[in-house]
Scaffold this active site. Structure first.
Site, PDB file in Angstrom:
ATOM      1  N   HIS A   1       0.784  -1.090  -0.036  1.00 29.87           N
ATOM      2  CA  HIS A   1      -0.051  -0.077  -0.154  1.00 29.87           C
ATOM      3  C   HIS A   1       0.995   1.170   0.044  1.00 29.87           C
ATOM      4  O   HIS A   1       1.293   1.687   0.976  1.00 29.87           O
ATOM      5  CB  HIS A   1      -0.844  -0.031   1.340  1.00 29.87           C
ATOM      6  CG  HIS A   1      -2.155   1.020   1.316  1.00 29.87           C
ATOM      7  ND1 HIS A   1      -3.528   0.603   1.088  1.00 29.87           N
ATOM      8  CD2 HIS A   1      -2.032   2.643   1.027  1.00 29.87           C
ATOM      9  CE1 HIS A   1      -4.114   1.564   0.876  1.00 29.87           C
ATOM     10  NE2 HIS A   1      -3.527   2.570   1.099  1.00 29.87           N
TER      11      HIS A   1
ATOM     12  N   HIS B   1       1.150   4.927  -2.295  1.00 29.46           N
ATOM     13  CA  HIS B   1       0.701   5.764  -3.211  1.00 29.46           C
ATOM     14  C   HIS B   1       1.772   6.549  -4.135  1.00 29.46           C
ATOM     15  O   HIS B   1       2.751   7.083  -3.537  1.00 29.46           O
ATOM     16  CB  HIS B   1      -0.051   6.681  -2.743  1.00 29.46           C
ATOM     17  CG  HIS B   1      -1.666   6.119  -2.263  1.00 29.46           C
ATOM     18  ND1 HIS B   1      -2.585   6.325  -3.061  1.00 29.46           N
ATOM     19  CD2 HIS B   1      -1.783   5.717  -1.330  1.00 29.46           C
ATOM     20  CE1 HIS B   1      -3.685   5.656  -2.263  1.00 29.46           C
ATOM     21  NE2 HIS B   1      -3.153   5.257  -1.155  1.00 29.46           N
TER      22      HIS B   1
ATOM     23  N   ASP C   1       1.653   9.338  -5.951  1.00 36.00           N
ATOM     24  CA  ASP C   1       1.504  10.441  -5.726  1.00 36.00           C
ATOM     25  C   ASP C   1       1.777  11.118  -4.232  1.00 36.00           C
ATOM     26  O   ASP C   1       1.891  12.239  -3.855  1.00 36.00           O
ATOM     27  CB  ASP C   1       0.355  11.196  -6.092  1.00 36.00           C
ATOM     28  CG  ASP C   1      -0.803  10.606  -5.832  1.00 36.00           C
ATOM     29  OD1 ASP C   1      -0.854   9.362  -5.150  1.00 36.00           O
ATOM     30  OD2 ASP C   1      -2.037  11.116  -5.906  1.00 36.00           O
TER      31      ASP C   1
ATOM     32  N   GLY D   1      -9.487   7.832  -2.558  1.00 38.65           N
ATOM     33  CA  GLY D   1      -9.943   9.208  -2.340  1.00 38.65           C
ATOM     34  C   GLY D   1     -10.835   9.207  -1.177  1.00 38.65           C
ATOM     35  O   GLY D   1     -10.885   8.354  -0.312  1.00 38.65           O
TER      36      GLY D   1
ATOM     37  N   HIS E   1      -9.795   0.751  -0.897  1.00 36.33           N
ATOM     38  CA  HIS E   1      -9.621   1.545   0.383  1.00 36.33           C
ATOM     39  C   HIS E   1     -10.973   1.211   1.263  1.00 36.33           C
ATOM     40  O   HIS E   1     -12.026   1.733   0.765  1.00 36.33           O
ATOM     41  CB  HIS E   1      -9.445   2.930   0.073  1.00 36.33           C
ATOM     42  CG  HIS E   1      -7.905   3.205  -0.344  1.00 36.33           C
ATOM     43  ND1 HIS E   1      -7.335   2.995  -1.453  1.00 36.33           N
ATOM     44  CD2 HIS E   1      -7.171   3.868   0.472  1.00 36.33           C
ATOM     45  CE1 HIS E   1      -6.009   3.533  -1.527  1.00 36.33           C
ATOM     46  NE2 HIS E   1      -6.061   4.024  -0.165  1.00 36.33           N
TER      47      HIS E   1
ATOM     48  N   GLU F   1     -10.856   2.942   6.831  1.00 32.46           N
ATOM     49  CA  GLU F   1      -9.910   4.432   7.258  1.00 32.46           C
ATOM     50  C   GLU F   1     -10.947   5.393   7.565  1.00 32.46           C
ATOM     51  O   GLU F   1     -10.824   5.715   8.959  1.00 32.46           O
ATOM     52  CB  GLU F   1      -9.009   4.461   6.092  1.00 32.46           C
ATOM     53  CG  GLU F   1      -8.018   5.688   6.527  1.00 32.46           C
ATOM     54  CD  GLU F   1      -7.416   6.194   5.117  1.00 32.46           C
ATOM     55  OE1 GLU F   1      -6.254   6.744   5.203  1.00 32.46           O
ATOM     56  OE2 GLU F   1      -7.791   6.148   3.779  1.00 32.46           O
TER      57      GLU F   1
ATOM     58  N   ASP G   1       1.587   3.814   3.029  1.00 28.07           N
ATOM     59  CA  ASP G   1       0.686   4.766   2.626  1.00 28.07           C
ATOM     60  C   ASP G   1       1.200   5.969   1.723  1.00 28.07           C
ATOM     61  O   ASP G   1       1.149   5.627   0.432  1.00 28.07           O
ATOM     62  CB  ASP G   1      -0.464   5.254   3.620  1.00 28.07           C
ATOM     63  CG  ASP G   1      -1.746   5.715   3.043  1.00 28.07           C
ATOM     64  OD1 ASP G   1      -2.072   5.451   1.780  1.00 28.07           O
ATOM     65  OD2 ASP G   1      -2.237   6.510   3.635  1.00 28.07           O
TER      66      ASP G   1
END
Length: 371
Positions: free
Chosen positions: A25, A27, A29, A186, A213, A216, A313
């Site tokens: 996991h 990302h 970006d 998102g 996702h 969370e 993350d």
């Protein structure tokens, strides 16, 4: 022990960074080098909050430590802004892989949403191809430096948008060309997986792996939707599955827990949890249990037999690495090498790879932890 951003510590005679790891996991970006952000921003005339890389890194960490996923996600406006060209995407992907390899990662999955990178004229296909080029360049660079790493793409759709079926088709079209799975990301609360049922139906029909996702910023209903509507094979974060556990008694190291039906299903089916300790603190995902890492239900989930994995993350926003996340868990819960090895075995078993390749990862991990 004192843990800095690199997180490297010695445990039972072994350097934590040198141990073989699996990252599920992470990302794209959320993993830019601050120096790269500054250089790419200068090239397109974009203002950044700080011109010094260290100061910019501190800015990201401060802005992200909000206790809210919605506020946390606002920092991505800057990183995605410098990832709108082929050159920018390729460079970021290449450095992403190089940084993973330097952190001892032998297999990683990078998730990112192509639909967010079309602002300067790229098509979806061109964006995915640019990232794949960077991944392969990074793998080659790692190989030349004596490391071995493989990275697969998790093609991601934004859950508040309406392009998920299109992005699902894009992901399947890149099967065998770098894409290993699909995700939605998102703002979670208010945007359940059920909103994207058509995309998930298509992915299931094409036997394409899915992680979602869930658990969370939203709770058990979100997890349930990820499993039922999304047919998720893994839960992105999933930490709030602990809300379906009732601690009956707690005496010393002995804890008696009553399982809800959802928690029992996730535990008994060994559905992997992509837990991200530092991020879970920053976004308030563990607010129900406390405000420090020692309050994180990670250890409870681990002791109860859930398939826990450790992840970063967003390395930039959390000023972290996989090595550092593991070191923080060692500090909070006094884990030893056997525990850390279990987390890597769990991650290897959960990787979106053929079983033969997952078995190879397990063998590499076992050999690397035999110190």
């Amino acid at each position: 022990m004192s843990i800095d951003q690199s997180g490297d510590v010695t445990i039972q005679g072994a350097s934590l960074r040198s141990l073989p790891k699996v990252s599920l996991h992470d990302h794209l970006d959320g993993a830019l080098r601050p120096s790269t952000i500054i250089e790419l921003a200068d090239a397109i005339g974009l203002d950044v909050p700080e011109q010094d890389p260290a100061a910019l890194g501190t800015w990201f960490a401060t802005q992200s430590d909000s206790g809210s996923l919605v506020e946390y996600l606002k920092t991505f406006d800057l990183t995605t802004a410098v990832m709108q060209t082929r050159e920018g995407l390729t460079r970021v992907a290449r450095e992403f892989v190089e940084d993973l390899a330097a952190d001892g990662v032998i297999y990683g999955e990078v998730r990112w949403a192509p639909e967010q990178h079309l602002g300067r004229g790229l098509t979806l296909e061109q964006a995915v191809d640019a990232v794949q080029q960077g991944i392969e360049e990074g793998e080659d660079a790692a190989d030349r430096s004596g490391s071995s790493i493989r990275v697969g793409q998790l093609i991601t759709a934004m859950r508040h948008a309406d392009r998920s079926r299109e992005i699902a088709e894009l992901a399947v079209s890149f099967r065998g060309r770098g894409a290993v799975g699909f995700d939605i990301a998102g703002a979670e609360d208010g945007f359940p997986a059920s909103n994207h049922r058509a995309a998930f139906d298509y992915l299931a029909e094409n036997f394409f792996p899915v992680t979602v996702h869930a658990g969370e910023a939203a709770g058990l209903a979100s997890i349930r939707s990820a499993l039922i509507d999304g047919r998720a094979l893994r839960l992105g974060h999933g930490v709030r599955i602990a809300e379906d556990l009732e601690v009956i008694t707690e005496e010393g190291d002995e804890v008696q827990v009553r399982f809800g039906d959802l928690a029992r299903w996730v535990r008994d089916r060994e559905i992997p949890l992509e837990l991200s300790p530092s991020s879970n603190l920053q976004t308030g995902a563990i607010a129900k249990w406390g405000k420090t890492l020692a309050d994180h239900p990670f250890d409870l989930l681990y002791q109860l037999g859930f398939a826990v994995t450790v992840n970063v993350d967003n390395r930039t926003m959390s000023a972290t690495s996989l090595t550092r996340e593991l070191a923080l868990l060692v500090e909070a819960f006094e884990y030893d090498l056997d525990d850390l090895e279990t987390f890597q075995f769990n991650a290897a078993a959960a990787a979106f790879l053929p079983v033969e390749e997952r078995e190879e990862l397990v063998e590499i991990i076992a050999e690397g932890f035999d110190v």
